[in-house]
Design an enzyme around this catalytic site. Sequence first.
Site, mmCIF file in Angstrom:
data_model
loop_
_atom_site.group_PDB
_atom_site.id
_atom_site.type_symbol
_atom_site.label_atom_id
_atom_site.label_comp_id
_atom_site.label_asym_id
_atom_site.label_seq_id
_atom_site.Cartn_x
_atom_site.Cartn_y
_atom_site.Cartn_z
ATOM 1 N N ALA A 115 0.744 -1.113 0.184
ATOM 2 C CA ALA A 115 0.029 -0.020 0.046
ATOM 3 C C ALA A 115 0.775 1.080 -0.081
ATOM 4 C CB ALA A 115 -0.923 0.039 1.205
ATOM 5 N N GLY A 128 -0.243 -5.386 0.252
ATOM 6 C CA GLY A 128 -1.020 -5.372 -0.609
ATOM 7 C C GLY A 128 -0.736 -6.069 -1.848
ATOM 8 N N GLU A 141 -1.306 -9.522 -1.275
ATOM 9 C CA GLU A 141 -2.667 -9.993 -1.140
ATOM 10 C C GLU A 141 -3.389 -9.874 -2.418
ATOM 11 O OE1 GLU A 141 -4.313 -7.885 3.184
ATOM 12 O OE2 GLU A 141 -3.133 -6.684 1.907
ATOM 13 N N GLU A 192 2.639 -6.071 7.535
ATOM 14 C CA GLU A 192 1.842 -5.141 7.975
ATOM 15 C C GLU A 192 2.300 -5.037 9.630
ATOM 16 O OE1 GLU A 192 -0.254 -6.007 4.242
ATOM 17 O OE2 GLU A 192 0.733 -7.080 5.798
#
Length: 255
Positions: A61, A106, A109, A129
């Site tokens: 992110a 991300g 993911e 994270e």
Amino acid sequence: MTVHLEVAEGVGTLRLDRPPMNALDVATQDRLKELAEEVTRRTDVRAVVIHGGEKVFAAGADIKEMQAMDHAAMIVRSRALQDSFSAVARIPKPVVAAVTGYALGGGCELALCADFRIAADNAKFGQPEILLGLIPGAGGTQRLSRLIGPSKAKDLIFTGRMVKADEALSLGLVDRIVPAAEVYDEAHTWAAKLAQGPAIALRAAKESIDTGLETDLETGLAVERNWFAGLFATEDRERGMRSFVEEGPGKAKFL
């Protein structure tokens, strides 16, 4: 645009384009959702490749953008974040991630939203994270544990450590490793082969598997049973069985 759609040979490529690291900011998340919904609708797209380019898949992110958000803002945004990734996961067609370089946070993911992951020999995966005082928020706690099992997922999520391609393969996080220069071609070739298959049957197979993983056995069997019977109403089923009887297995043409 930070994500581009290219279509060739029945394959739609969703190509991330936000140099230098393809950080997944809000605009990129929204664009991913828009294009995932487009390839879902388009009949000329029968399989999908997700690619970040030759150097990096997606390094996560946009931390600077997230740092500016408070609790109230993230309550609103977290739903949209998950919705954008879920739109990719719900594409009712075969989806392959072609991963080079970093697939972190991300980025990891997003790769998890694919049905199949081809990784470069220089790829690195991780859910870092926890090192920010957070947890994965775009599906990582759920999709990673379903893919590789809860214990292995907890190892990666609790520590935030990165794993190289060979360990990712041993964990079941990726399905194939190839030289970095061959990743996209390998993914596109695989997707193009599947694009020649029976579209409705492929959709049925994907939905049956994915739904079954999210529910109990009896419900999963009911989904499978309904799709299986329903496919007897399709032209592809007639074509496939006729070809088998007249020509032998594996020779049916579905396009």
